[in-house]
Design a protein around this motif. Structure first.
Motif, PDB file in Angstrom:
ATOM      1  N   ILE A 182      24.274  13.389  48.127  1.00 45.33           N
ATOM      2  CA  ILE A 182      24.481  13.009  46.724  1.00 45.33           C
ATOM      3  C   ILE A 182      24.018  11.575  46.492  1.00 45.33           C
ATOM      4  O   ILE A 182      23.370  11.275  45.478  1.00 45.33           O
ATOM      5  CB  ILE A 182      25.963  13.181  46.318  1.00 45.33           C
ATOM      6  N   ILE A 183      24.319  10.706  47.425  1.00 45.87           N
ATOM      7  CA  ILE A 183      23.927   9.302  47.283  1.00 45.87           C
ATOM      8  C   ILE A 183      22.411   9.164  47.287  1.00 45.87           C
ATOM      9  O   ILE A 183      21.831   8.471  46.434  1.00 45.87           O
ATOM     10  CB  ILE A 183      24.592   8.452  48.388  1.00 45.87           C
ATOM     11  N   PHE A 184      21.736   9.838  48.220  1.00 45.79           N
ATOM     12  CA  PHE A 184      20.271   9.767  48.252  1.00 45.79           C
ATOM     13  C   PHE A 184      19.654  10.338  46.970  1.00 45.79           C
ATOM     14  O   PHE A 184      18.697   9.774  46.426  1.00 45.79           O
ATOM     15  CB  PHE A 184      19.706  10.492  49.474  1.00 45.79           C
ATOM     16  N   GLU A 185      20.210  11.433  46.485  1.00 45.94           N
ATOM     17  CA  GLU A 185      19.693  12.024  45.244  1.00 45.94           C
ATOM     18  C   GLU A 185      19.952  11.094  44.056  1.00 45.94           C
ATOM     19  O   GLU A 185      19.087  10.962  43.171  1.00 45.94           O
ATOM     20  CB  GLU A 185      20.320  13.399  44.994  1.00 45.94           C
ATOM     21  N   THR A 186      21.092  10.454  44.028  1.00 46.54           N
ATOM     22  CA  THR A 186      21.393   9.502  42.952  1.00 46.54           C
ATOM     23  C   THR A 186      20.440   8.327  43.000  1.00 46.54           C
ATOM     24  O   THR A 186      19.890   7.916  41.960  1.00 46.54           O
ATOM     25  CB  THR A 186      22.855   9.012  43.052  1.00 46.54           C
ATOM     26  N   LEU A 187      20.224   7.792  44.192  1.00 40.61           N
ATOM     27  CA  LEU A 187      19.292   6.666  44.328  1.00 40.61           C
ATOM     28  C   LEU A 187      17.879   7.078  43.922  1.00 40.61           C
ATOM     29  O   LEU A 187      17.173   6.321  43.245  1.00 40.61           O
ATOM     30  CB  LEU A 187      19.308   6.133  45.763  1.00 40.61           C
ATOM     31  N   ARG A 188      17.465   8.276  44.327  1.00 39.35           N
ATOM     32  CA  ARG A 188      16.127   8.763  43.955  1.00 39.35           C
ATOM     33  C   ARG A 188      16.017   8.867  42.433  1.00 39.35           C
ATOM     34  O   ARG A 188      15.028   8.444  41.837  1.00 39.35           O
ATOM     35  CB  ARG A 188      15.850  10.117  44.608  1.00 39.35           C
ATOM     36  N   PHE A 189      17.041   9.409  41.789  1.00 36.25           N
ATOM     37  CA  PHE A 189      17.055   9.538  40.332  1.00 36.25           C
ATOM     38  C   PHE A 189      16.957   8.166  39.663  1.00 36.25           C
ATOM     39  O   PHE A 189      16.186   7.979  38.710  1.00 36.25           O
ATOM     40  CB  PHE A 189      18.323  10.261  39.878  1.00 36.25           C
ATOM     41  N   ASN A 249      24.031  -2.025  39.348  1.00 34.73           N
ATOM     42  CA  ASN A 249      24.584  -2.543  40.592  1.00 34.73           C
ATOM     43  C   ASN A 249      24.836  -1.366  41.548  1.00 34.73           C
ATOM     44  O   ASN A 249      25.604  -0.461  41.239  1.00 34.73           O
ATOM     45  CB  ASN A 249      25.885  -3.294  40.304  1.00 34.73           C
ATOM     46  N   LEU A 250      24.193  -1.396  42.695  1.00 35.44           N
ATOM     47  CA  LEU A 250      24.294  -0.298  43.651  1.00 35.44           C
ATOM     48  C   LEU A 250      25.241  -0.588  44.806  1.00 35.44           C
ATOM     49  O   LEU A 250      25.283   0.168  45.778  1.00 35.44           O
ATOM     50  CB  LEU A 250      22.906   0.039  44.194  1.00 35.44           C
ATOM     51  N   ALA A 251      26.011  -1.655  44.697  1.00 36.71           N
ATOM     52  CA  ALA A 251      26.901  -2.033  45.799  1.00 36.71           C
ATOM     53  C   ALA A 251      27.901  -0.927  46.127  1.00 36.71           C
ATOM     54  O   ALA A 251      28.118  -0.614  47.310  1.00 36.71           O
ATOM     55  CB  ALA A 251      27.634  -3.331  45.464  1.00 36.71           C
ATOM     56  N   LEU A 252      28.489  -0.323  45.104  1.00 36.93           N
ATOM     57  CA  LEU A 252      29.485   0.717  45.353  1.00 36.93           C
ATOM     58  C   LEU A 252      28.878   1.951  46.013  1.00 36.93           C
ATOM     59  O   LEU A 252      29.446   2.508  46.949  1.00 36.93           O
ATOM     60  CB  LEU A 252      30.182   1.132  44.053  1.00 36.93           C
ATOM     61  N   ILE A 253      27.725   2.367  45.539  1.00 33.52           N
ATOM     62  CA  ILE A 253      27.121   3.574  46.109  1.00 33.52           C
ATOM     63  C   ILE A 253      26.649   3.309  47.540  1.00 33.52           C
ATOM     64  O   ILE A 253      26.731   4.189  48.399  1.00 33.52           O
ATOM     65  CB  ILE A 253      25.994   4.135  45.207  1.00 33.52           C
ATOM     66  N   LYS A 254      26.198   2.116  47.811  1.00 33.84           N
ATOM     67  CA  LYS A 254      25.820   1.763  49.185  1.00 33.84           C
ATOM     68  C   LYS A 254      27.055   1.733  50.084  1.00 33.84           C
ATOM     69  O   LYS A 254      27.010   2.199  51.223  1.00 33.84           O
ATOM     70  CB  LYS A 254      25.093   0.424  49.219  1.00 33.84           C
ATOM     71  N   LEU A 255      28.145   1.207  49.559  1.00 32.19           N
ATOM     72  CA  LEU A 255      29.397   1.176  50.312  1.00 32.19           C
ATOM     73  C   LEU A 255      29.876   2.593  50.613  1.00 32.19           C
ATOM     74  O   LEU A 255      30.300   2.891  51.734  1.00 32.19           O
ATOM     75  CB  LEU A 255      30.468   0.398  49.540  1.00 32.19           C
ATOM     76  N   ALA A 256      29.782   3.476  49.634  1.00 32.36           N
ATOM     77  CA  ALA A 256      30.172   4.877  49.839  1.00 32.36           C
ATOM     78  C   ALA A 256      29.290   5.513  50.911  1.00 32.36           C
ATOM     79  O   ALA A 256      29.780   6.222  51.795  1.00 32.36           O
ATOM     80  CB  ALA A 256      30.073   5.656  48.533  1.00 32.36           C
ATOM     81  N   GLY A 257      27.987   5.267  50.846  1.00 30.75           N
ATOM     82  CA  GLY A 257      27.066   5.818  51.846  1.00 30.75           C
ATOM     83  C   GLY A 257      27.391   5.323  53.242  1.00 30.75           C
ATOM     84  O   GLY A 257      27.397   6.115  54.202  1.00 30.75           O
ATOM     85  N   ILE A 287      35.087   5.901  46.627  1.00 28.00           N
ATOM     86  CA  ILE A 287      34.097   4.927  46.159  1.00 28.00           C
ATOM     87  C   ILE A 287      32.994   5.629  45.369  1.00 28.00           C
ATOM     88  O   ILE A 287      32.530   5.120  44.343  1.00 28.00           O
ATOM     89  CB  ILE A 287      33.507   4.136  47.350  1.00 28.00           C
ATOM     90  N   LEU A 288      32.564   6.814  45.812  1.00 29.05           N
ATOM     91  CA  LEU A 288      31.547   7.569  45.085  1.00 29.05           C
ATOM     92  C   LEU A 288      32.058   7.964  43.701  1.00 29.05           C
ATOM     93  O   LEU A 288      31.329   7.866  42.706  1.00 29.05           O
ATOM     94  CB  LEU A 288      31.135   8.802  45.885  1.00 29.05           C
ATOM     95  N   VAL A 289      33.316   8.376  43.607  1.00 29.74           N
ATOM     96  CA  VAL A 289      33.912   8.712  42.305  1.00 29.74           C
ATOM     97  C   VAL A 289      33.992   7.463  41.424  1.00 29.74           C
ATOM     98  O   VAL A 289      33.639   7.508  40.243  1.00 29.74           O
ATOM     99  CB  VAL A 289      35.310   9.358  42.489  1.00 29.74           C
ATOM    100  N   VAL A 290      34.419   6.347  41.990  1.00 24.28           N
ATOM    101  CA  VAL A 290      34.501   5.102  41.222  1.00 24.28           C
ATOM    102  C   VAL A 290      33.121   4.705  40.717  1.00 24.28           C
ATOM    103  O   VAL A 290      32.963   4.325  39.550  1.00 24.28           O
ATOM    104  CB  VAL A 290      35.125   3.974  42.075  1.00 24.28           C
ATOM    105  N   PHE A 291      32.098   4.834  41.564  1.00 29.26           N
ATOM    106  CA  PHE A 291      30.739   4.510  41.145  1.00 29.26           C
ATOM    107  C   PHE A 291      30.332   5.389  39.953  1.00 29.26           C
ATOM    108  O   PHE A 291      29.790   4.902  38.965  1.00 29.26           O
ATOM    109  CB  PHE A 291      29.743   4.710  42.292  1.00 29.26           C
ATOM    110  N   ASN A 292      30.594   6.688  40.067  1.00 29.76           N
ATOM    111  CA  ASN A 292      30.216   7.599  38.991  1.00 29.76           C
ATOM    112  C   ASN A 292      30.995   7.319  37.705  1.00 29.76           C
ATOM    113  O   ASN A 292      30.440   7.422  36.612  1.00 29.76           O
ATOM    114  CB  ASN A 292      30.394   9.056  39.419  1.00 29.76           C
ATOM    115  N   LEU A 293      32.269   6.983  37.817  1.00 28.26           N
ATOM    116  CA  LEU A 293      33.058   6.673  36.632  1.00 28.26           C
ATOM    117  C   LEU A 293      32.586   5.384  35.980  1.00 28.26           C
ATOM    118  O   LEU A 293      32.596   5.262  34.743  1.00 28.26           O
ATOM    119  CB  LEU A 293      34.548   6.575  36.985  1.00 28.26           C
ATOM    120  N   ASN A 294      32.151   4.408  36.779  1.00 31.98           N
ATOM    121  CA  ASN A 294      31.658   3.145  36.236  1.00 31.98           C
ATOM    122  C   ASN A 294      30.254   3.265  35.659  1.00 31.98           C
ATOM    123  O   ASN A 294      29.804   2.400  34.928  1.00 31.98           O
ATOM    124  CB  ASN A 294      31.666   2.058  37.312  1.00 31.98           C
ATOM    125  N   SER A 295      29.551   4.344  35.981  1.00 33.78           N
ATOM    126  CA  SER A 295      28.170   4.512  35.518  1.00 33.78           C
ATOM    127  C   SER A 295      28.092   5.001  34.081  1.00 33.78           C
ATOM    128  O   SER A 295      27.047   4.938  33.469  1.00 33.78           O
ATOM    129  CB  SER A 295      27.438   5.521  36.431  1.00 33.78           C
TER     130      SER A 295
END
Length: 154
Positions: free
Chosen positions: A44-51, A60-68, A145-153
């Protein structure tokens, strides 16, 4: 021991064996879930980053990187746990063979041999439990963290 007590004792011994097998099965399922969920999280993280890259979206990609990283740690720690579990089981196998040999030669109980095994087995078991809990915590942290990233997006 009378036949009734023997009957119940045999039933409890069988029950204990089934319970032990069920515990092993459950632990194996938890390991599979950690690997599956963490792998899916990384996907999911790789697909999100690709998108985000394909659509030139700046954020800010700090949260998604932290989740990964958390998902990756869960997989690595689970792998380490599997290795320690292998060595713990190998120790158990070797110890059992040694006890069988000792009993065959000398039927008396060897407390020193039992104590040595118990110390090694206890140490390896403790490491496996710590690693299993750590992998589970890392996976859950990555999910949160992935949920928090998505909610903040949004």
């Amino acid at each position: 021991m009378d036949s009734t007590n023997k009957f119940y004792l045999d039933r409890f011994i069988n029950h204990k064996e089934r319970s032990s097998n069920n515990v092993s099965y459950s632990i194996g399922r938890i390991d599979l879930m950690i690997i599956s969920i963490s792998g899916a999280g990384i996907y999911i993280i790789f697909e999100t980053l690709r998108f985000l890259i394909e659509n030139s979206i700046e954020m800010n990609l700090a949260l998604i990187k932290l989740a990964g990283c958390s998902f990756a740690v869960a997989i690595v720690v689970n792998f380490a746990s599997q290795w320690f579990a292998y060595w713990a089981n190998k120790e158990e196998e070797n110890w059992t063979e040694e006890i069988i040999r000792e009993i065959s030669k000398h039927p008396e109980f060897n407390q020193q041999l039992m104590d040595q095994h118990e110390a090694t087995s206890s140490k390896l078991g403790r490491i496996v439990r710590i690693l299993n809990v750590s992998a589970t915590v890392a996976m859950l942290f990555g999910m949160v963290i992935l949920v928090v990233f998505n909610l903040n997006s949004f």
